[in-house]
Design a protein around this motif. Structure first.
Motif, PDB file in Angstrom:
ATOM      1  N   LEU B  60     -55.006  -9.498   8.174  1.00 57.75           N
ATOM      2  CA  LEU B  60     -54.891 -11.005   7.599  1.00 57.75           C
ATOM      3  C   LEU B  60     -54.964 -10.973   5.991  1.00 57.75           C
ATOM      4  O   LEU B  60     -53.916 -11.781   5.599  1.00 57.75           O
ATOM      5  CB  LEU B  60     -55.882 -11.957   8.088  1.00 57.75           C
ATOM      6  CG  LEU B  60     -56.023 -13.337   7.899  1.00 57.75           C
ATOM      7  CD1 LEU B  60     -54.814 -13.744   8.715  1.00 57.75           C
ATOM      8  CD2 LEU B  60     -57.049 -14.084   8.268  1.00 57.75           C
ATOM      9  N   LEU B 217     -50.101 -24.487   4.284  1.00 58.94           N
ATOM     10  CA  LEU B 217     -50.285 -23.226   5.059  1.00 58.94           C
ATOM     11  C   LEU B 217     -50.832 -22.011   4.194  1.00 58.94           C
ATOM     12  O   LEU B 217     -51.879 -21.532   4.894  1.00 58.94           O
ATOM     13  CB  LEU B 217     -48.971 -22.635   5.872  1.00 58.94           C
ATOM     14  CG  LEU B 217     -49.078 -21.549   6.781  1.00 58.94           C
ATOM     15  CD1 LEU B 217     -49.902 -22.132   8.044  1.00 58.94           C
ATOM     16  CD2 LEU B 217     -47.609 -21.198   6.897  1.00 58.94           C
ATOM     17  N   THR B 221     -54.937 -20.885   4.886  1.00 61.34           N
ATOM     18  CA  THR B 221     -55.329 -19.575   5.378  1.00 61.34           C
ATOM     19  C   THR B 221     -56.022 -18.944   4.179  1.00 61.34           C
ATOM     20  O   THR B 221     -57.001 -18.132   4.591  1.00 61.34           O
ATOM     21  CB  THR B 221     -53.855 -18.593   5.451  1.00 61.34           C
ATOM     22  OG1 THR B 221     -53.068 -19.550   6.323  1.00 61.34           O
ATOM     23  CG2 THR B 221     -54.150 -17.233   5.907  1.00 61.34           C
TER      24      THR B 221
ATOM     25  N   GLN C  27     -49.023 -23.806  21.000  1.00 63.03           N
ATOM     26  CA  GLN C  27     -49.150 -22.161  21.177  1.00 63.03           C
ATOM     27  C   GLN C  27     -50.609 -21.533  20.505  1.00 63.03           C
ATOM     28  O   GLN C  27     -51.035 -20.566  21.262  1.00 63.03           O
ATOM     29  CB  GLN C  27     -48.030 -21.521  20.060  1.00 63.03           C
ATOM     30  CG  GLN C  27     -46.633 -21.608  20.502  1.00 63.03           C
ATOM     31  CD  GLN C  27     -45.925 -22.740  19.929  1.00 63.03           C
ATOM     32  OE1 GLN C  27     -46.437 -23.893  19.977  1.00 63.03           O
ATOM     33  NE2 GLN C  27     -44.778 -22.483  19.463  1.00 63.03           N
ATOM     34  N   TYR C 223     -44.657 -13.251  18.948  1.00 62.63           N
ATOM     35  CA  TYR C 223     -45.278 -13.787  20.267  1.00 62.63           C
ATOM     36  C   TYR C 223     -46.025 -12.602  20.909  1.00 62.63           C
ATOM     37  O   TYR C 223     -47.270 -12.678  21.253  1.00 62.63           O
ATOM     38  CB  TYR C 223     -44.330 -14.393  21.221  1.00 62.63           C
ATOM     39  CG  TYR C 223     -44.377 -15.812  20.534  1.00 62.63           C
ATOM     40  CD1 TYR C 223     -45.250 -16.680  21.032  1.00 62.63           C
ATOM     41  CD2 TYR C 223     -43.222 -16.276  19.993  1.00 62.63           C
ATOM     42  CE1 TYR C 223     -45.248 -17.905  20.580  1.00 62.63           C
ATOM     43  CE2 TYR C 223     -43.060 -17.771  19.559  1.00 62.63           C
ATOM     44  CZ  TYR C 223     -44.082 -18.413  20.024  1.00 62.63           C
ATOM     45  OH  TYR C 223     -44.097 -19.833  19.654  1.00 62.63           O
ATOM     46  N   LEU C 224     -45.201 -11.341  20.952  1.00 65.19           N
ATOM     47  CA  LEU C 224     -45.800 -10.316  21.773  1.00 65.19           C
ATOM     48  C   LEU C 224     -47.174  -9.879  21.066  1.00 65.19           C
ATOM     49  O   LEU C 224     -48.124  -9.446  21.493  1.00 65.19           O
ATOM     50  CB  LEU C 224     -44.889  -9.237  21.847  1.00 65.19           C
ATOM     51  CG  LEU C 224     -43.715  -9.483  22.884  1.00 65.19           C
ATOM     52  CD1 LEU C 224     -42.713  -8.078  22.745  1.00 65.19           C
ATOM     53  CD2 LEU C 224     -44.377  -9.510  24.112  1.00 65.19           C
ATOM     54  N   PHE C 227     -50.040 -11.959  21.655  1.00 70.78           N
ATOM     55  CA  PHE C 227     -50.415 -11.995  22.771  1.00 70.78           C
ATOM     56  C   PHE C 227     -51.240 -10.526  23.105  1.00 70.78           C
ATOM     57  O   PHE C 227     -52.122 -10.505  23.943  1.00 70.78           O
ATOM     58  CB  PHE C 227     -49.512 -11.904  23.997  1.00 70.78           C
ATOM     59  CG  PHE C 227     -49.001 -13.360  24.133  1.00 70.78           C
ATOM     60  CD1 PHE C 227     -49.646 -14.445  24.108  1.00 70.78           C
ATOM     61  CD2 PHE C 227     -47.507 -13.741  24.120  1.00 70.78           C
ATOM     62  CE1 PHE C 227     -49.343 -15.766  24.536  1.00 70.78           C
ATOM     63  CE2 PHE C 227     -47.244 -14.702  24.297  1.00 70.78           C
ATOM     64  CZ  PHE C 227     -47.949 -15.911  24.466  1.00 70.78           C
ATOM     65  N   LEU C 247     -56.675 -17.920  14.006  1.00 68.06           N
ATOM     66  CA  LEU C 247     -56.169 -18.077  12.544  1.00 68.06           C
ATOM     67  C   LEU C 247     -55.124 -17.086  12.267  1.00 68.06           C
ATOM     68  O   LEU C 247     -53.988 -17.602  11.561  1.00 68.06           O
ATOM     69  CB  LEU C 247     -57.260 -17.292  11.772  1.00 68.06           C
ATOM     70  CG  LEU C 247     -57.206 -17.368  10.451  1.00 68.06           C
ATOM     71  CD1 LEU C 247     -56.893 -18.866   9.801  1.00 68.06           C
ATOM     72  CD2 LEU C 247     -58.502 -17.060   9.683  1.00 68.06           C
ATOM     73  N   ILE C 248     -54.961 -15.883  12.837  1.00 71.94           N
ATOM     74  CA  ILE C 248     -54.040 -15.003  12.703  1.00 71.94           C
ATOM     75  C   ILE C 248     -52.600 -15.697  13.299  1.00 71.94           C
ATOM     76  O   ILE C 248     -51.637 -15.723  12.664  1.00 71.94           O
ATOM     77  CB  ILE C 248     -54.113 -13.379  13.227  1.00 71.94           C
ATOM     78  CG1 ILE C 248     -55.101 -12.848  12.230  1.00 71.94           C
ATOM     79  CG2 ILE C 248     -52.733 -12.868  13.192  1.00 71.94           C
ATOM     80  CD1 ILE C 248     -55.625 -11.481  12.961  1.00 71.94           C
ATOM     81  N   TYR C 250     -52.073 -18.812  13.768  1.00 73.81           N
ATOM     82  CA  TYR C 250     -51.531 -20.066  12.964  1.00 73.81           C
ATOM     83  C   TYR C 250     -50.841 -19.435  11.702  1.00 73.81           C
ATOM     84  O   TYR C 250     -49.944 -20.134  11.535  1.00 73.81           O
ATOM     85  CB  TYR C 250     -52.917 -20.674  12.432  1.00 73.81           C
ATOM     86  CG  TYR C 250     -52.839 -21.747  11.288  1.00 73.81           C
ATOM     87  CD1 TYR C 250     -51.904 -22.681  11.718  1.00 73.81           C
ATOM     88  CD2 TYR C 250     -53.383 -21.545  10.104  1.00 73.81           C
ATOM     89  CE1 TYR C 250     -51.903 -23.811  10.450  1.00 73.81           C
ATOM     90  CE2 TYR C 250     -53.194 -22.420   9.060  1.00 73.81           C
ATOM     91  CZ  TYR C 250     -52.410 -23.611   9.246  1.00 73.81           C
ATOM     92  OH  TYR C 250     -52.141 -24.523   8.494  1.00 73.81           O
ATOM     93  N   THR C 251     -51.399 -18.476  11.122  1.00 74.93           N
ATOM     94  CA  THR C 251     -50.552 -18.126   9.997  1.00 74.93           C
ATOM     95  C   THR C 251     -49.103 -17.457  10.383  1.00 74.93           C
ATOM     96  O   THR C 251     -48.065 -17.915   9.634  1.00 74.93           O
ATOM     97  CB  THR C 251     -51.150 -16.756   9.404  1.00 74.93           C
ATOM     98  OG1 THR C 251     -52.791 -17.172   9.038  1.00 74.93           O
ATOM     99  CG2 THR C 251     -50.704 -16.569   7.977  1.00 74.93           C
ATOM    100  N   PHE C 252     -49.054 -16.598  11.516  1.00 73.42           N
ATOM    101  CA  PHE C 252     -47.657 -15.960  11.867  1.00 73.42           C
ATOM    102  C   PHE C 252     -46.985 -17.141  12.494  1.00 73.42           C
ATOM    103  O   PHE C 252     -45.719 -17.253  12.060  1.00 73.42           O
ATOM    104  CB  PHE C 252     -47.960 -14.801  12.676  1.00 73.42           C
ATOM    105  CG  PHE C 252     -48.516 -13.549  12.231  1.00 73.42           C
ATOM    106  CD1 PHE C 252     -48.335 -13.629  10.557  1.00 73.42           C
ATOM    107  CD2 PHE C 252     -48.750 -12.570  12.631  1.00 73.42           C
ATOM    108  CE1 PHE C 252     -48.542 -12.482   9.868  1.00 73.42           C
ATOM    109  CE2 PHE C 252     -48.988 -11.250  12.034  1.00 73.42           C
ATOM    110  CZ  PHE C 252     -48.940 -11.288  10.573  1.00 73.42           C
ATOM    111  N   GLY C 254     -47.216 -20.278  12.132  1.00 72.92           N
ATOM    112  CA  GLY C 254     -47.013 -21.293  11.230  1.00 72.92           C
ATOM    113  C   GLY C 254     -45.674 -20.911  10.151  1.00 72.92           C
ATOM    114  O   GLY C 254     -44.860 -21.497   9.854  1.00 72.92           O
ATOM    115  N   ASP C 256     -43.639 -18.610  10.657  1.00 72.93           N
ATOM    116  CA  ASP C 256     -42.282 -18.672  11.360  1.00 72.93           C
ATOM    117  C   ASP C 256     -41.632 -20.196  11.790  1.00 72.93           C
ATOM    118  O   ASP C 256     -40.437 -20.188  11.314  1.00 72.93           O
ATOM    119  CB  ASP C 256     -42.645 -18.076  12.914  1.00 72.93           C
ATOM    120  CG  ASP C 256     -41.518 -17.680  13.572  1.00 72.93           C
ATOM    121  OD1 ASP C 256     -40.569 -17.125  13.015  1.00 72.93           O
ATOM    122  OD2 ASP C 256     -41.423 -17.808  14.944  1.00 72.93           O
TER     123      ASP C 256
ATOM    124  N   LEU D 247     -43.023  -1.334  22.011  1.00 74.46           N
ATOM    125  CA  LEU D 247     -43.071  -2.672  21.110  1.00 74.46           C
ATOM    126  C   LEU D 247     -42.768  -2.424  19.833  1.00 74.46           C
ATOM    127  O   LEU D 247     -41.795  -2.878  19.026  1.00 74.46           O
ATOM    128  CB  LEU D 247     -44.263  -3.411  21.251  1.00 74.46           C
ATOM    129  CG  LEU D 247     -44.478  -4.736  20.546  1.00 74.46           C
ATOM    130  CD1 LEU D 247     -43.474  -5.925  20.956  1.00 74.46           C
ATOM    131  CD2 LEU D 247     -45.771  -5.587  20.695  1.00 74.46           C
TER     132      LEU D 247
END
Lengths: 307, 307, 307, 307, 307
Positions: B60, B217, B221, C27, C223-224, C227, C247-248, C250-252, C254, C256, D247
């Motif tokens: 992060l 954002l 963060t 998400q 997304y992958l 997950f 949190l991670i 949210y950052t990614f 967000g 995107d 991936l």
């Protein structure tokens, strides 16, 4: 500007000219000694000289690299912009020599006018060097000016701009006298305007450093980081710690110091731009365009440095 | 703008003027205390105050560094673009002083017209400062205007633009009266247009901050990250944790706050651009070009700050 | 465009307007719940719900940060370029109002022509908004057109371009009739051409999104990655895992989603550019330049949003 | 160019059109199988199929991400520059239609000349497509040319440039015959010159790929890295290793392949620019400007792809 | 410039032409052997040949990647700027061929003048190649010059600039003789000025390498890092260490060496720009524009390399 061939592997480690190492050696030595002291102290009394997990410093180190990278990029952009501005001046001066050929073709008065304009262009280039590098030799400008012009020059607030105004006044007189047409006036005015643009751009770079708060923040973080590093490495690297720490400090302090040098591209340090040589080149180009044959040699680097 | 020499190593840690630290000190202290509390709590009752593996936060932190780096880059680009715009204004104003020499050369009416145009140019630069920094001293503009112009100025929606329109109306009258030719009109119109371009660019930078969602954002963060950090460091760093956490918070909050300052380059904070001084410099340049000799001194930094 | 002051620390966490959070909340909740389920499953039957070493995901996360950073940079550049284009339109419109003063100075016919040209300029700005934001209120354009122009407007393929052609046809008629000179024609044509350049640039940004394959690749990877994350954190973070994962995410997610918003700067989302307000401002500027005094108020943000 | 709305979450994983996945699927499958084989081999005979600490690969992976990021940025810049060039062509063509209105206003000969110039402009846009995409349908150009022009076209080395020369020759004849003035000639010549600039820029992008050594180095490193990855992950991830490896391979090979596609923005792949559609749009715009009413429909994407 | 199709997977590993590997192979072998020696030494006498935790080197490696990335970006920008400059020359030369059609249309004297100007343009392009690549075949220039011009050429300080001055002198004579108008003169002068701008830009890129201190710092750090690497990997990777180390060394040294090649885009290495071929193309374009039909073939790559 440092002018030398790419060094081979052996030379690589023994070049000092142009290297940043002379400026940051004291700091590196301090870091090295401090690191050695910490290793020794930690071995003697681990409770007094604590260590901590170095990996927690990695995050800070990477963040610092990213920010230093951006800062160095910005500093390099200023340096390269300064070089581009002077390249622009070279091209405008040569173009001016070409554009004024039409004056020459129109008779002797025109030829005199051309000679005058090109003389002032040379003076402008030299005056710009003096303005960007305070303490430069003003005689390089004065020898190109008439006595009257020299008096005005000495009292002017913005000396390089004065020379441009002298050129424009000359053109305006010719225009009012009907010696040059509207379109010719416009063409020559555009060229003089471009010289003014170069001057304004150089002044901007010279007078507006990178935001001070930014520089300060990065300096402080870089120093604090390097002072913390030995505590983080003492456990994992032992006596290798001073060497690795010194190498990291060399990289970070070096980039930081280089950023400082590039930030002020018109300074007098070895990595600064060779604007003196560029002004001399412009002068030689214009003298050649005027048909002079007894030209001075092109400026050569001294001890690998061209200023 | 902060104007000072590069500080030496000792000064480096004691400079506050221009440093961002005053603005973010409360947050850093909170983080420091919180971190200390967590270390203490974790030692007392590890079950209540949990810790977790700090390395999972590295990811992060690095992501945050990269995004903060990009944002700061964008903010710096705005700052530097603002400076370039004002450099452009300096150059256009000086060029205008040169281009209008041809009017002067054509007789007294022309000389009056030139004086008038340059006076309005000075007023434009000062009016632009007032427009970009609400609350500035409008008298700097008004003293340059006639009574009639001042009335128009006070009621105008876009005051700086009004002054350009006054200049153009002047030119249009001269053109209609046959005092200046088509080409001359075109040349002068291009210069006025460039002043308008500078104004529009400055308004754009001032009125369009970086996308709010982006700023939000990153702020969120950064704060959440720094609040989580002590939990991640408590095991590996122990009582070193508050110090390292505070240092990281200093770097991240500092860059974030600096980004905010650079985002609005025409503001009143120490790291903002010295547009007031630039407008004064333009005025002095033009007064000199008009032959005035009783010039005010160039603007000097007060307490290392030039505004 | 969101227009609001920098929020303080407390507000920071409760602002939703302009925040990207509403779009990505589903998400994030999914990721949070999934992560909690995994922690629970892993505690219940570690053989069924496996975990793996999270550090192997760091690499992917850092790579993703770098690529997302580049993409967001590209999206922001488009957004800012769109803003620059509209700033250019503001400046060209104002410049047009100044350049046409010379027509006014030449008599009543010229004054009528000027009024006509500026009226069409206002219509152009409004038409460009309608073209970039399908579904906008066309009446804002139509009220500025004559009945004949409105008919042409309704049937035109490229409506904004039609208005520019109407202006040029007007100029061409005046030129053929000898009412304006070659040079004047050239000057005005350059301004109209710049309006056309703004239109073409806006169409380019609107019609050419970032390469779809790029967007797709980054979405899928983000997304992958999110997950997979809970599997990697379940061992080291335990019940802290859902929070850090969220949190991670949210950052990614967000960044995107913000990239998506900035990619289309003329859209209708809160972070889009306020081109409607800019067109109204242009109209007010031109009305003022025409001497109208009964001007509508400048556009104000509604609920912190200016469109 | 792919034209489609942002896919929702489910679609996201099933879109193949425009996705890079079809091109890199074989490699990903190879990596996946290899990785599975290594896991199996390592379980069976750990001495034969060694594993090593994956964290030592992180460094290489991060370095690769950074370099791939820079390369993709450079490829995207080329793609966007190509698009900007074509946007420029759209604007110049429309501007040309406006600028030539003055010819039309001067009588029938002028109107014929205008028609001729715009016809050649359409032909130029179509010819540029043929030149940038060898194998395109040349009849789209030929139907716009007279028989004589078509003969010249077929034998020309640089066909698009020939068409510009035909336009200039036309103008030069009119100029020599006194039908257009110096200034008019200059204006039209500038527009033709801008079309030539677009052509030269497109040729430059098409004929000069990114430095081959750079591409080669990154390809090789990416492949070697992905082949080493399973050895590094076998211990920590076990049977999760093939999935994570695949991936990561998808991300790296995908970006690499996308960089290849964007590097050649005028190609025929789905992510390439829709220059065929742009040339058709230019033709429709000019036909409309000529007053034609029987216009073909605007180009529409087929199966989400606009070429 | 390397001209070849994208290699397939197998070719990928066997291409040497254009690859940087030949230049850095010795260093990589040294690193490989050194690394093997360290593994062997560490196994034999672990006390003599120490190892340390490789993760502490990660930080340095990442920092190095970031800085190398920035440097390569800067080097690529120079390379691409050089290419853009030559693309500009292509376009200006073709535009010049079009603009001078108006001379041809005015009679035989004009046609001769046009032929002369285009001949000198060809000579300029070839002379620029000779100036940027010392040791090139000057006969390519000389065959295009008259005897008198050739004499001047041989004695000139700045040979390419001389040719531009010859062109301008020609124009100035025609202008003074009233053969061309003010506006025509202005148009042609602008084109010649653009050729001069290309020359100045190329000289700037050629004569001003990246700051030497920057290059030196990165070289040194890269070498020291690669020499330290085996010590850090010996424990975790064992006999895999030489391979991974060599791969990392290949990536870092390769990028470093490529940066060197791109930094000097007018050199003679395979990855340099094909300026010789571009000058030949310009010559063929102009010959075709002059109506010559016996044109030489377009330059073709030899052994995949176009120079």
């Amino acid at each position: 500007m440092i002018v030398r061939d790419r060094p081979n592997l052996l030379q690589l480690f023994f070049i000092v000219r142009g290297s940043i190492i002379r400026r940051i050696l004291p700091q590196i030595i301090v870091i090295f000694l401090m690191s050695a002291l910490i290793v020794w102290g930690h071995e003697e009394s681990p409770n007094l000289v604590v260590s901590f997990n170095g990996s927690s410093l990695s995050l800070l180190g990477i963040a610092l690299s990213i920010f230093l990278g951006f800062r160095n990029n910005a500093a390099y952009d200023r340096w390269w912009e300064g070089r581009r501005d002077w390249g622009q001046l070279v091209y405008v001066a040569r173009g001016f020599a070409r554009q004024t050929l039409v004056l020459e073709a129109e008779g002797e008065a025109g030829a005199d006018m051309r000679k005058n304009l090109l003389r002032l262009t040379m003076a402008f280039a030299q005056a710009l060097v003096c303005q960007l590098r305070p303490g430069s030799d003003e005689s390089k400008v004065l020898r190109l000016l008439t006595a009257g012009e020299a008096d005005l020059y000495r009292t002017a607030r913005n000396r390089a701009d004065l020379i441009l105004r002298l050129m424009s006044a000359d053109l305006a007189r010719s225009k009012a006298a009907g010696a040059i047409s509207d379109i010719q006036y416009q063409m020559l005015d555009i060229s003089i305007g471009q010289m003014g643009a170069v001057q304004a751009a150089c002044e901007r770079i010279r007078n507006t450093p990178l935001p001070f708060g930014y520089t300060l923040l990065l300096h402080r973080t870089a120093y604090l980081f390097c002072f913390l590093l030995p505590f983080g490495y003492v456990d994992t690297l032992g006596w290798g710690s001073p060497f690795v720490t010194a190498l990291i400090a060399y990289t970070f302090f070096g980039l930081d110091a280089l950023g400082d040098e590039l930030e002020d591209p018109f300074g007098q340090r070895p990595n600064a731009l060779a604007i003196g040589a560029l002004a001399d080149t412009i002068e030689i180009n214009l003298r050649e365009a005027l048909g002079e044959t007894d030209l001075p040699p092109l400026p050569q680097p001294k001890d690998f440095v061209l200023m």
